[in-house]
Design an enzyme around this catalytic site. Structure first.
Site, mmCIF file in Angstrom:
data_model
loop_
_atom_site.group_PDB
_atom_site.id
_atom_site.type_symbol
_atom_site.label_atom_id
_atom_site.label_comp_id
_atom_site.label_asym_id
_atom_site.label_seq_id
_atom_site.Cartn_x
_atom_site.Cartn_y
_atom_site.Cartn_z
ATOM 1 C CB ALA A 1 -92.522 34.800 -77.145
ATOM 2 C CG HIS A 2 -92.519 40.574 -73.960
ATOM 3 N ND1 HIS A 2 -91.523 40.656 -72.572
ATOM 4 C CD2 HIS A 2 -92.451 41.972 -74.460
ATOM 5 C CE1 HIS A 2 -91.155 41.910 -72.668
ATOM 6 N NE2 HIS A 2 -91.525 42.584 -73.309
ATOM 7 N N GLY A 3 -89.590 38.429 -74.754
ATOM 8 C CA GLY A 3 -88.396 37.842 -74.036
ATOM 9 C C GLY A 3 -87.804 38.714 -73.246
ATOM 10 N N GLY A 4 -86.737 38.498 -72.595
ATOM 11 C CA GLY A 4 -86.175 39.281 -71.492
ATOM 12 C C GLY A 4 -85.727 40.598 -72.294
ATOM 13 N N GLY B 1 -87.328 41.977 -74.843
ATOM 14 C CA GLY B 1 -88.347 42.647 -75.689
ATOM 15 C C GLY B 1 -89.169 41.691 -76.580
ATOM 16 C CE LYS C 1 -83.607 38.757 -77.831
ATOM 17 N NZ LYS C 1 -82.595 37.800 -77.353
ATOM 18 C CG ASP D 1 -80.247 32.802 -69.219
ATOM 19 O OD1 ASP D 1 -80.448 32.261 -68.217
ATOM 20 O OD2 ASP D 1 -81.186 33.487 -69.721
#
Length: 821
Positions: A194-197, A199, A217, A322
């Site tokens: 996946a692509h997260g906040g 990277g 990550k 978060d």
């Protein structure tokens, strides 16, 4: 579907078609948070700036704070200056903090509910075949910019690498690692997950440790100093955390990019296969295709596990910042926090703050994150999971919808109150710790499961002791007599009670106040040990003993206040309460035990509305506790609100059959409302292990018979009452009470027969064919008279006083039928 105003705060744009069924705002380029078909889609994690005017919005505790029965119980009363605060009480989980270890339970549901397991899939199936970031999710990573980047122009696809046209900051959404790449000589990349906040996230195999699956990550883009600082922070303290509900950080490594020559950093984490809360929520669909909210009990189970994890971070002086549906994954029967990118130290006042619109507490921009803001995010997540929370990122960004419009709030008032407290606009009025919120959420879960299953879910309270005593176990009628059908006081010609509800003697407010549970003594109080030694002191000696205490403290004052109530000195208790409430940190908005005692004093003084307001405030503070609900039931009963009283009595009784006062209270209000079966059912449910089992059964017998009209179908109740008298005798009921009950049953049957009531056979005085005998006596006039004579003569032999013996013999003679001998 195009159209509609942008949900993002500060944006005046509207949504437009972006191709492929996607919608994006024409101004900021961002997609809706909730799509037209109800799918959850949390906005990308962003950095909250320090500047700003503070927390917007009306707050969660606006109109509609009280739901259901509480609104009726406190209607028309003035609001307190502030809700109850538990800060400053100290000492153990019951008083705002806990020293428990970081161990987790290991399975969802706290042993109360079974959550469907989520099997761990084959990790290969989680790898993206064509890893790319959709254009609608491409934004500048610079914290003070966030402008759309890499967007389509002139019909040409947007570039995946380049420079922000607003601030000139470089961006790249191209994966730096490819399948087969070896990182740090140890981790073989399998592909992108996946692509997260911060990277791209990669799946890899750790060849140095049993070929275990791990996650790499990466940073958002090479040269981003802010993202690098976050990664370094994670390496520094997150690798020390070992908790079953938190993803494990194994390592922090660097990898030389052969294409650019840059040295990229990666965090090596545990691979957690399963489904995120977001996916679990979106997978549930109604037949119409809309999202079907999670069952409230399942959401509560997730919340308890999340609070376990947050509690462990808080014990290490870390904040998660978060929590949301995207950042927790269920694997088998366990929940794990998976994204540690926003975690920060509590004393860090410099690093960027990461959060998500709709979940983040409103005070973050002005005050920064805190334990209270972490708990806020859990409550918001529970709300998103349990109902169709449209507008939670804009209209209700800092508040909850009115419970009148939300079914789960109307059905489970305690759940609503828990969310209200956890999202209070004033963070000092939220729960003091993750442990405290988890304790109350577990209590709410017990309540939900008990209501759904019909089976009690008892548990000891950390805040309140057990119920002290049960008042009005006799259910005495207003006239003071037996008030049976016609045969009152043994008079065969007694008047028949009027039809309708049974009028009972009013509840004694002072006795009811003293019967309620007592708050547990704060172990941190300097007089805790001294007070523990006074449990056997006689009431007359208690006040002098308390005044001889070497130290003054709140617990000492509260025990003195109760001693005044126990001595019947309500004015003295009121005067002492006024002194206590003038001290700093007590009264409304201070210590909750003072507010509780305010309710007790008000109840004893007959100020029932004030008492209800106090108990309602404690219920707001501790929605998982039974004591405030029992107290509210008593106050509502005294206020003449039987429906509200019945609701709270029923709620307490459904939760715990050890709180017998709720059973008798429910029986009282049911009888007052004419619900005889409901009263009998409550009384007969008192468990045999209770010391009140026999009084409850005796009261149930009398409830079946009192104030019956001539046209009532009494036969079934007569038979049930007779069977119960026989059973009680077999279980050891003394002869005196057994024969007294027998006279009540036989007397009621005699009036029923003589009145020609429904089902009675009076032709020729013959017995009823449906029930030929009652307690050994034929069910006709002659047989019942002989039975009554026999019982009264036995009672006369058991009488201790001569006058009583003479009266009983005279009654026996009056009932004896005429005979030739």
């Amino acid at each position: 579907m195009a159209g509609g105003r942008c949900q993002r705060p500060g944006c005046d744009g509207s949504y437009e078609d972006a191709g492929g069924g996607e919608r994006c705002c024409g101004v900021c380029g961002r997609p809706p948070v909730v799509s037209a078909d109800g799918l959850l889609s949390s906005p990308a994690t962003g950095i909250t700036g320090r500047a700003g005017s503070g927390a917007p919005g009306s707050g969660a505790a606006g109109s509609g704070r009280r739901a259901g029965a509480a609104a009726e119980a406190t209607r028309g009363m003035p609001s307190p200056a502030a809700p109850v605060s538990v800060h400053g009480t100290g000492g153990g989980a019951a008083f705002g903090s806990s020293g428990s270890s970081g161990s987790a339970r290991g399975r969802l549901g706290a042993g109360l509910v079974t959550v469907p397991q989520v099997p761990r899939p084959d990790p290969h199936t989680a790898v993206l075949e064509h890893p790319e970031v959709p254009e609608r999710k491409r934004f500048c990573s610079r914290g003070d910019c966030g402008a759309p980047v890499g967007r389509r122009r002139g019909g040409q696809p947007g570039p995946t690498e380049g420079f922000c046209t607003k601030c000139g900051h470089p961006y790249s959404f191209v994966p730096k690692l490819r399948p087969g790449d070896m990182v740090h000589g140890q981790y073989e990349v399998v592909g992108c997950l996946a692509h997260g906040g911060l990277g791209w996230i990669y799946l890899a195999v750790d060849h140095a440790v049993a070929d275990r699956w791990v996650v790499l990550k990466g940073l958002l883009d090479t040269g981003d100093e802010e993202a690098l600082a976050v990664a370094v922070s994670e390496r520094r303290f997150l690798a020390e955390i070992e908790h079953a509900n938190i993803v494990r950080i194994y390592n922090f490594v660097e990898h030389l990019d052969p294409t650019t020559g840059s040295l990229d950093g990666y965090i090596v984490m545990e691979y957690v296969g399963g489904k995120s809360l977001k996916d679990l929520a979106n997978d549930r669909r109604t037949p119409q295709g809309r999202r079907d909210p999670l069952p409230v009990e399942q959401a509560c189970a997730y919340g308890i596990e999340a609070l376990e994890a947050l509690g462990e971070l808080h014990r290490r002086h870390l904040l998660y910042c978060d929590f949301k549906v995207d950042n927790a994954i269920q694997q088998h029967d366990q929940l794990k926090l998976i994204d540690m990118g926003a975690v920060r130290r509590m004393d860090d006042h410099e690093s960027p703050i990461y959060g998500t619109i709709g979940y983040q507490a409103p005070e973050i921009a002005e005050l920064g994150p805190s334990v209270a803001s972490d708990l806020y995010t859990v409550a918001r997540t529970l709300a998103v999971l349990t109902f169709d929370f449209q507008g939670y990122t804009n209209v209700f960004a800092d508040s909850l919808p009115d419970p009148e419009h939300i079914e789960v709030f109307r059905t489970y008032e305690s759940f609503y109150r828990l969310l209200v407290r956890a999202t209070d606009p004033d963070r000092s009025r939220r729960f003091a710790s993750a442990e405290e919120m988890a304790e109350q959420l577990t209590g709410v879960l017990r309540e939900v499961v008990a209501l759904q299953s019909g089976e009690p879910r008892p548990a000891p309270s950390q805040l309140f002791g057990p119920e002290l005593r049960v008042v009005d176990t006799q259910l005495v009628p207003a006239d003071g007599g037996g008030s049976l059908l016609g045969a009152r006081g043994g008079d065969p010609k007694g008047a028949t009670a009027s039809p309708g509800a049974i009028t009972l003697r009013p509840l004694d407010p002072a006795a009811a106040a003293l019967a309620l549970p007592v708050p547990r003594v704060d172990p941190a109080d300097p007089n805790a040990g001294f007070l523990a030694g006074l449990t056997t002191v006689a009431p007359a000696e208690l006040l002098p003993a308390l005044r001889a205490a070497p130290l003054d403290s709140l617990e000492l004052r509260l025990r003195e206040l109760r001693a005044h109530l126990e001595a019947g000195d309500a004015p003295g208790a009121q005067a002492l309460l006024r002194e206590i409430e003038t001290e700093p940190g007590t009264g409304w908005g201070g210590d909750w035990r003072v507010v509780w005692n305010h309710g007790l004093v008000a109840l004893a003084r007959g100020e029932h509305e004030s008492a209800a307001l106090s108990f309602d405030a404690v219920y707001d503070a501790f929605p998982g506790e039974l004591a405030p609900k029992l107290a509210l039931a008593v106050a509502a009963e005294l206020l003449g609100q039987p429906d509200t009283a019945a609701e709270y009595y029923r709620l307490v009784w459904a939760m715990d059959h050890g709180w017998v006062g709720a059973a008798f209270g429910l029986a009282r209000v049911c009888l007052a409302a004419g619900d005889r079966p409901g009263a009998v059912a409550a009384l007969e449910a008192v468990p045999e292990a209770s010391v009140h089992h026999t009084p409850a059964r005796i009261a149930a017998v009398r409830a079946r018979l009192r104030q019956r009209t001539p046209h009532d179908p009494l036969l079934g109740d007569l038979a049930a009452a007779a069977r119960e008298v026989t059973r009680l005798a077999e279980c050891g009921l003394d002869a005196g009470r057994r024969e007294q009950l027998a006279t009540e049953v036989l007397g009621g049957a005699l009036d029923w027969v003589l009145s020609g009531s429904h089902g009675a056979r009076t032709d020729g005085g013959r017995a009823s064919p449906e029930l030929p005998s009652l307690l050994g006596s034929p069910l006709d006039e002659r047989g019942l008279r002989f039975g009554l004579e026999r019982s009264y003569r036995l009672l006369a032999r058991l009488a201790q006083r001569g006058e009583e013996r003479i009266e009983l013999v005279e009654r026996a003679n009056r009932f004896r039928p005429r005979t030739w001998v």
